[in-house]
Design a protein around this motif. Sequence first.
Motif, PDB file in Angstrom:
ATOM      1  N   HIS A 236       0.973  -1.326  -0.133  1.00  0.00           N
ATOM      2  CA  HIS A 236       0.147  -0.037  -0.066  1.00  0.00           C
ATOM      3  C   HIS A 236       0.893   1.283   0.148  1.00  0.00           C
ATOM      4  N   VAL A 237       0.546   2.199  -0.797  1.00  0.00           N
ATOM      5  CA  VAL A 237       1.105   3.585  -1.074  1.00  0.00           C
ATOM      6  C   VAL A 237       1.611   3.982   0.335  1.00  0.00           C
ATOM      7  N   MET A 238       0.579   4.158   1.182  1.00  0.00           N
ATOM      8  CA  MET A 238       0.864   4.692   2.599  1.00  0.00           C
ATOM      9  C   MET A 238       1.810   4.048   3.499  1.00  0.00           C
ATOM     10  N   ASP A 239       1.700   2.781   3.412  1.00  0.00           N
ATOM     11  CA  ASP A 239       2.737   1.902   3.994  1.00  0.00           C
ATOM     12  C   ASP A 239       4.110   2.339   3.495  1.00  0.00           C
ATOM     13  N   LEU A 240       4.265   2.471   2.186  1.00  0.00           N
ATOM     14  CA  LEU A 240       5.484   2.789   1.632  1.00  0.00           C
ATOM     15  C   LEU A 240       5.791   4.041   2.142  1.00  0.00           C
ATOM     16  N   ALA A 241       4.913   5.233   2.213  1.00  0.00           N
ATOM     17  CA  ALA A 241       5.258   6.628   2.564  1.00  0.00           C
ATOM     18  C   ALA A 241       5.639   6.540   4.041  1.00  0.00           C
ATOM     19  N   GLU A 242       5.229   5.807   5.121  1.00  0.00           N
ATOM     20  CA  GLU A 242       5.485   5.486   6.175  1.00  0.00           C
ATOM     21  C   GLU A 242       7.013   4.862   6.320  1.00  0.00           C
ATOM     22  N   GLY A 243       7.305   4.026   5.407  1.00  0.00           N
ATOM     23  CA  GLY A 243       8.699   3.408   5.152  1.00  0.00           C
ATOM     24  C   GLY A 243       9.719   4.439   4.755  1.00  0.00           C
ATOM     25  N   HIS A 244       9.457   5.273   4.103  1.00  0.00           N
ATOM     26  CA  HIS A 244      10.518   6.380   3.582  1.00  0.00           C
ATOM     27  C   HIS A 244      10.441   7.394   4.662  1.00  0.00           C
ATOM     28  N   ALA A 245       9.550   7.625   5.338  1.00  0.00           N
ATOM     29  CA  ALA A 245       9.805   8.507   6.577  1.00  0.00           C
ATOM     30  C   ALA A 245      10.507   7.979   7.711  1.00  0.00           C
ATOM     31  N   ALA A 246      10.190   6.547   7.941  1.00  0.00           N
ATOM     32  CA  ALA A 246      11.043   5.942   8.903  1.00  0.00           C
ATOM     33  C   ALA A 246      12.247   5.855   8.583  1.00  0.00           C
ATOM     34  N   ALA A 247      12.735   5.662   7.240  1.00  0.00           N
ATOM     35  CA  ALA A 247      14.155   5.512   6.950  1.00  0.00           C
ATOM     36  C   ALA A 247      14.745   6.719   7.164  1.00  0.00           C
ATOM     37  N   LEU A 248      14.133   7.957   6.736  1.00  0.00           N
ATOM     38  CA  LEU A 248      14.681   9.250   6.933  1.00  0.00           C
ATOM     39  C   LEU A 248      14.992   9.642   8.605  1.00  0.00           C
ATOM     40  N   GLU A 249      14.260   9.224   9.270  1.00  0.00           N
ATOM     41  CA  GLU A 249      14.200   9.525  10.940  1.00  0.00           C
ATOM     42  C   GLU A 249      15.466   8.352  11.450  1.00  0.00           C
ATOM     43  N   TYR A 250      15.733   7.412  10.699  1.00  0.00           N
ATOM     44  CA  TYR A 250      16.652   6.420  11.246  1.00  0.00           C
ATOM     45  C   TYR A 250      18.070   6.539  10.724  1.00  0.00           C
ATOM     46  N   LEU A 251      18.323   7.180   9.728  1.00  0.00           N
ATOM     47  CA  LEU A 251      19.537   7.497   8.946  1.00  0.00           C
ATOM     48  C   LEU A 251      20.895   7.653   9.802  1.00  0.00           C
ATOM     49  N   LYS A 252      21.695   6.651   9.417  1.00  0.00           N
ATOM     50  CA  LYS A 252      23.095   6.564  10.046  1.00  0.00           C
ATOM     51  C   LYS A 252      24.166   6.953   9.096  1.00  0.00           C
ATOM     52  N   PRO A 253      25.286   7.333   9.609  1.00  0.00           N
ATOM     53  CA  PRO A 253      26.517   7.323   8.547  1.00  0.00           C
ATOM     54  C   PRO A 253      26.849   6.234   7.804  1.00  0.00           C
ATOM     55  N   GLY A 254      26.754   6.173   6.598  1.00  0.00           N
ATOM     56  CA  GLY A 254      27.298   5.195   5.820  1.00  0.00           C
ATOM     57  C   GLY A 254      26.177   4.871   4.581  1.00  0.00           C
ATOM     58  N   PHE A 255      26.120   3.928   3.995  1.00  0.00           N
ATOM     59  CA  PHE A 255      25.296   3.478   3.031  1.00  0.00           C
ATOM     60  C   PHE A 255      24.578   2.108   3.467  1.00  0.00           C
ATOM     61  N   ASP A 256      23.147   2.333   3.462  1.00  0.00           N
ATOM     62  CA  ASP A 256      22.417   0.998   3.742  1.00  0.00           C
ATOM     63  C   ASP A 256      21.262   0.699   2.925  1.00  0.00           C
ATOM     64  N   ALA A 257      20.776  -0.447   2.528  1.00  0.00           N
ATOM     65  CA  ALA A 257      19.715  -0.719   1.828  1.00  0.00           C
ATOM     66  C   ALA A 257      18.534  -1.559   2.687  1.00  0.00           C
ATOM     67  N   TYR A 258      17.460  -1.184   2.196  1.00  0.00           N
ATOM     68  CA  TYR A 258      16.127  -1.939   3.009  1.00  0.00           C
ATOM     69  C   TYR A 258      15.017  -2.198   2.010  1.00  0.00           C
ATOM     70  N   ASN A 259      14.558  -3.504   2.087  1.00  0.00           N
ATOM     71  CA  ASN A 259      13.496  -3.773   1.468  1.00  0.00           C
ATOM     72  C   ASN A 259      12.197  -3.447   2.027  1.00  0.00           C
ATOM     73  N   LEU A 260      11.228  -2.818   1.296  1.00  0.00           N
ATOM     74  CA  LEU A 260      10.100  -2.256   1.651  1.00  0.00           C
ATOM     75  C   LEU A 260       9.006  -3.145   0.956  1.00  0.00           C
ATOM     76  N   GLY A 261       8.361  -3.993   1.568  1.00  0.00           N
ATOM     77  CA  GLY A 261       7.336  -4.871   0.999  1.00  0.00           C
ATOM     78  C   GLY A 261       6.317  -5.597   2.213  1.00  0.00           C
ATOM     79  N   SER A 262       5.438  -6.310   1.516  1.00  0.00           N
ATOM     80  CA  SER A 262       4.676  -6.976   2.680  1.00  0.00           C
ATOM     81  C   SER A 262       5.354  -8.295   3.070  1.00  0.00           C
TER      82      SER A 262
END
Length: 339
Positions: A236-262
């Motif tokens: 759901h696009v709102m779950d995806l939006a919440e995932g972007h916000a969560a990633a932004l607020e969690y950001l740590k130095p360096g590069f990391d990748a996350y799967n966002l899905g059900s």
Amino acid sequence: MLILLTGGAGYIGSHTCLELIRRGHEIVVLDNLSNSSRESLRRVQEITGHTIALHVGDLADPEVVREIFSTRRIDAVIHFAGLKSVSESLRNPLKYYQTNLGSTLALLQQMESYGIKKLVFSSSATVYGDPCGLPSKEDSPIGIALSNPYGRTKSMIEQILQDAAFADPLLSIAALRYFNPIGAHESGRIGEDPKQEPNNLFPYISQVAIGLRPKVSVFGGNYPTIDGTGVRDYIHVMDLAEGHAAALEYLKPGFDAYNLGSGCGASVLEVIAAFSRVSKSAIPYDIVAERPGDVAASYADVSKASRDLKWTTSRSLEVACRDAWAWQSANPTGYVDNG
């Protein structure tokens, strides 16, 4: 934070604007409106009661980005801007390489000039190609034997971002590999409004259900799946939006990748059946030849996002169908302003 969203007037960007505002952030959007609308942001402002600053321009133009960074104290960037059709990328690969890579490089150069160190990149599950094992995990190989230029541009950008983060230890970058966004905001005021013939399944089904198109073309009926049709991880696009916000607020130095899905897949025929139930209408379809570049199945292992970002999906396929139908029913031809 004051956050710049490139491509923020588009389908995922507009829903992410809404979620970020809900969390108390301020928003600036840069979008060339090639596949989006001013009206989407006007409606986000209507829903939230907050103003969004929209800059209309091309991300690849350094003067456009420089104007934003020199006049506002941007804290972080969420990078959505780019071309995203698998089929179009096969027909016009140079356009995809020039647009997706060029705009990202221009953005990174301006971020470096203005000392902006936080970036969330809208990547894609296409970087996994035809996965050798399911579900796809973040440490699965990416960029190997990819079947289309779109996926290759996403994989190349991830490599660029890894190199940039290695060179600058102050950079904090998250690449979000998401799967198939569907649905709309529950208000029915914002949703997916492709300007051309839809490349994705869900808006096509919606347009058939509302009577704008005669039937759905199901590409491939002989895949090794539950019913022979392609299986995808729909989110759901709102779950995806919440995932972007969560990633932004969690950001740590360096590069990391996350799967966002059900974390699970649904076939094309299962999606059509679910939409039929919600809309209370038959969705006619034909099974046609497979499309070049498509894979049989793709779905995510989302345990890393759950652990680090404290994020999981909360909306079902049925809810996504309900919200998409509410949007399509209230806006049968999309946004009034298509400019």
